[in-house]
Motif scaffolding. Structure first.
Motif, mmCIF file in Angstrom:
data_model
loop_
_atom_site.group_PDB
_atom_site.id
_atom_site.type_symbol
_atom_site.label_atom_id
_atom_site.label_comp_id
_atom_site.label_asym_id
_atom_site.label_seq_id
_atom_site.Cartn_x
_atom_site.Cartn_y
_atom_site.Cartn_z
ATOM 1 N N ASN A 197 9.036 18.156 5.010
ATOM 2 C CA ASN A 197 7.618 17.887 5.111
ATOM 3 C C ASN A 197 6.995 17.715 3.627
ATOM 4 O O ASN A 197 5.893 17.684 3.351
ATOM 5 C CB ASN A 197 6.676 18.488 5.793
ATOM 6 C CG ASN A 197 6.984 18.624 7.570
ATOM 7 O OD1 ASN A 197 7.372 17.631 7.877
ATOM 8 N ND2 ASN A 197 7.100 19.752 7.976
ATOM 9 N N TYR A 230 5.936 15.517 1.323
ATOM 10 C CA TYR A 230 5.596 14.135 1.395
ATOM 11 C C TYR A 230 5.452 13.509 0.144
ATOM 12 O O TYR A 230 5.724 12.263 0.059
ATOM 13 C CB TYR A 230 4.131 13.948 2.023
ATOM 14 C CG TYR A 230 3.049 14.771 1.133
ATOM 15 C CD1 TYR A 230 2.469 14.139 -0.065
ATOM 16 C CD2 TYR A 230 2.478 16.041 1.473
ATOM 17 C CE1 TYR A 230 1.580 14.709 -0.965
ATOM 18 C CE2 TYR A 230 1.401 16.329 0.745
ATOM 19 C CZ TYR A 230 1.260 15.973 -0.467
ATOM 20 O OH TYR A 230 0.257 16.477 -1.181
ATOM 21 N N ARG A 246 9.982 3.771 8.213
ATOM 22 C CA ARG A 246 9.787 5.097 8.582
ATOM 23 C C ARG A 246 9.478 5.923 7.610
ATOM 24 O O ARG A 246 8.507 6.756 7.895
ATOM 25 C CB ARG A 246 11.372 5.364 9.000
ATOM 26 C CG ARG A 246 11.691 4.896 10.529
ATOM 27 C CD ARG A 246 12.965 5.660 10.998
ATOM 28 N NE ARG A 246 14.223 5.275 10.236
ATOM 29 C CZ ARG A 246 14.630 4.155 10.512
ATOM 30 N NH1 ARG A 246 14.517 3.357 11.565
ATOM 31 N NH2 ARG A 246 15.975 4.038 9.741
ATOM 32 N N GLN A 269 5.602 5.231 7.004
ATOM 33 C CA GLN A 269 4.860 5.641 7.999
ATOM 34 C C GLN A 269 4.815 7.290 8.214
ATOM 35 O O GLN A 269 3.591 8.045 8.528
ATOM 36 C CB GLN A 269 5.386 5.127 9.464
ATOM 37 C CG GLN A 269 5.491 3.549 9.464
ATOM 38 C CD GLN A 269 6.049 2.996 10.617
ATOM 39 O OE1 GLN A 269 7.073 3.722 11.179
ATOM 40 N NE2 GLN A 269 6.026 1.710 11.081
ATOM 41 N N ARG A 270 5.889 7.767 7.842
ATOM 42 C CA ARG A 270 5.719 9.568 7.871
ATOM 43 C C ARG A 270 4.671 9.920 6.715
ATOM 44 O O ARG A 270 4.033 10.940 6.987
ATOM 45 C CB ARG A 270 6.966 9.992 7.326
ATOM 46 C CG ARG A 270 8.201 10.051 8.563
ATOM 47 C CD ARG A 270 9.289 10.813 8.219
ATOM 48 N NE ARG A 270 9.174 12.289 7.850
ATOM 49 C CZ ARG A 270 9.572 12.911 7.133
ATOM 50 N NH1 ARG A 270 10.890 12.395 6.524
ATOM 51 N NH2 ARG A 270 9.517 14.213 7.300
ATOM 52 N N TYR A 271 4.831 9.110 5.532
ATOM 53 C CA TYR A 271 3.979 9.567 4.541
ATOM 54 C C TYR A 271 2.368 9.485 4.891
ATOM 55 O O TYR A 271 1.454 10.275 4.708
ATOM 56 C CB TYR A 271 4.108 8.749 3.173
ATOM 57 C CG TYR A 271 3.335 9.064 2.116
ATOM 58 C CD1 TYR A 271 3.529 10.185 1.258
ATOM 59 C CD2 TYR A 271 2.068 8.315 1.767
ATOM 60 C CE1 TYR A 271 2.709 10.585 0.283
ATOM 61 C CE2 TYR A 271 1.283 8.595 0.853
ATOM 62 C CZ TYR A 271 1.309 9.745 -0.154
ATOM 63 O OH TYR A 271 0.510 9.883 -0.966
ATOM 64 N N VAL A 272 1.947 8.223 5.386
ATOM 65 C CA VAL A 272 0.681 7.908 5.865
ATOM 66 C C VAL A 272 0.149 8.866 7.054
ATOM 67 O O VAL A 272 -0.796 9.136 7.090
ATOM 68 C CB VAL A 272 0.663 6.405 6.319
ATOM 69 C CG1 VAL A 272 -0.606 6.058 7.030
ATOM 70 C CG2 VAL A 272 0.803 5.450 5.116
ATOM 71 N N ASN A 273 1.377 9.302 7.800
ATOM 72 C CA ASN A 273 0.913 10.302 8.832
ATOM 73 C C ASN A 273 0.444 11.732 8.297
ATOM 74 O O ASN A 273 -0.329 12.352 8.808
ATOM 75 C CB ASN A 273 1.938 10.211 9.789
ATOM 76 C CG ASN A 273 2.167 9.038 10.816
ATOM 77 O OD1 ASN A 273 1.001 8.165 10.656
ATOM 78 N ND2 ASN A 273 3.049 9.002 11.304
ATOM 79 N N PHE A 274 1.430 12.070 7.452
ATOM 80 C CA PHE A 274 1.138 13.215 6.682
ATOM 81 C C PHE A 274 -0.326 13.430 6.038
ATOM 82 O O PHE A 274 -0.914 14.376 6.148
ATOM 83 C CB PHE A 274 2.243 13.730 5.552
ATOM 84 C CG PHE A 274 3.490 14.069 6.272
ATOM 85 C CD1 PHE A 274 3.705 14.790 7.533
ATOM 86 C CD2 PHE A 274 4.715 13.618 5.767
ATOM 87 C CE1 PHE A 274 4.935 15.056 8.063
ATOM 88 C CE2 PHE A 274 5.923 13.877 6.279
ATOM 89 C CZ PHE A 274 5.910 14.902 7.384
ATOM 90 N N PRO A 317 -2.998 10.915 5.236
ATOM 91 C CA PRO A 317 -3.962 9.528 5.196
ATOM 92 C C PRO A 317 -4.736 9.066 4.281
ATOM 93 O O PRO A 317 -4.929 8.109 3.821
ATOM 94 C CB PRO A 317 -4.515 9.617 6.564
ATOM 95 C CG PRO A 317 -4.624 10.835 6.957
ATOM 96 C CD PRO A 317 -3.249 11.566 6.418
ATOM 97 N N THR A 345 -1.009 6.558 -0.852
ATOM 98 C CA THR A 345 -1.409 5.809 0.646
ATOM 99 C C THR A 345 -1.792 4.437 0.379
ATOM 100 O O THR A 345 -1.057 3.861 1.107
ATOM 101 C CB THR A 345 -2.487 6.589 1.493
ATOM 102 O OG1 THR A 345 -2.456 8.079 1.627
ATOM 103 C CG2 THR A 345 -2.647 5.761 2.836
ATOM 104 N N TYR A 390 1.083 1.568 2.004
ATOM 105 C CA TYR A 390 0.465 0.499 2.831
ATOM 106 C C TYR A 390 0.934 -0.981 2.328
ATOM 107 O O TYR A 390 1.351 -2.118 2.799
ATOM 108 C CB TYR A 390 -0.869 0.429 3.208
ATOM 109 C CG TYR A 390 -1.251 1.014 4.323
ATOM 110 C CD1 TYR A 390 -0.992 0.913 5.464
ATOM 111 C CD2 TYR A 390 -1.969 2.409 4.047
ATOM 112 C CE1 TYR A 390 -1.230 1.780 6.588
ATOM 113 C CE2 TYR A 390 -2.344 3.082 5.174
ATOM 114 C CZ TYR A 390 -2.073 2.819 6.597
ATOM 115 O OH TYR A 390 -2.409 3.478 7.249
#
Length: 230
Positions: A109, A111, A132, A135-140, A142, A147, A151
């Protein structure tokens, strides 16, 4: 499909690297750890001034310090982080993945490494892996330092895949988070134009031109969209 190397420099310089101490990881390391970060930053500043030969000397120094630290303490996540940043600046994307995977086996984790690997996957044309990771980074995180960059890369992937509406959403999010990049507004305009959304495309091109009045491609896109909208 390859991306012009200039894009790498533009994107990476848009956002300052995350504050090194923000994770609170390995904060009690010895004097060598800050030297690696210092060498990396000196190299980055030299690169920004088109002094790449000198920059590489500092990047090589930073990488060696990090590898020595990892030899002494294989769980030092800060060392993996600076090492992957450094290798990324040198466009050694396969090495970024190798060392990033090694670091993530210790802390899945982290990030900082996840995002850097996402960029490396992109430049290796491994788009699904890049998606993938981003998306993991953004979820960790935001609201993380990169960020908006994550995107932007998502938008790049969808644009290259011809998924213009998805690219529009990703680029729109990127410019909402960081509205100061003419390149990002231009990309948003280009996918809107490709999707036949000419009025929104003109708005994006105009934003790009406000930031960079000499942006030839944005001006040409604006004129095309104007003609197509009539």
């Amino acid at each position: 499909m390859r991306i012009h190397p200039a894009l790498f420099c533009i994107v990476f310089l848009l956002v300052v690297d995350p504050v090194f101490s923000q994770t609170g990881q390995d904060s009690r390391q010895g004097s060598a750890r800050p030297d690696a970060l210092r060498s990396y930053r000196i190299g980055r500043d030299l690169e920004a001034r088109d002094r790449m030969d000198e920059a590489n000397q500092y990047y090589n120094e930073a990488a060696q310090i990090c590898m020595d630290e990892i030899t002494r303490n294989s769980a030092n996540m800060d060392s993996y982080t600076v090492l992957t940043w450094t290798l990324q600046r040198q466009r050694k994307y396969s090495d970024v993945i190798t060392w990033g995977e090694r670091g993530l086996r210790i802390n899945a984790n982290d990030y900082r490494i996840v995002e850097t690997m996402g960029e490396a996957y992109f430049y290796l044309d491994r788009f699904e892996d890049s998606l993938r990771s981003m998306q993991r980074y953004v979820n960790f995180v935001p609201q993380g330092e990169r960020t908006s960059v994550a995107y932007f890369f998502v938008g790049e992937i969808f644009r290259l895949q011809g998924k213009f509406h998805r690219a529009d959403i990703a680029y729109t999010t990127a410019v909402r988070l960081d509205p100061g990049s003419a390149l990002w507004w231009y990309r948003l305009g280009s996918v809107r134009e490709s999707a036949g959304e000419f009025s929104p495309a003109m708005e994006a091109y105009q934003r790009a031109l406000r930031l960079n009045p000499n942006y030839r491609e944005a001006n040409e896109g604006l004129e095309r969209s104007r003609r197509s909208s009539t």
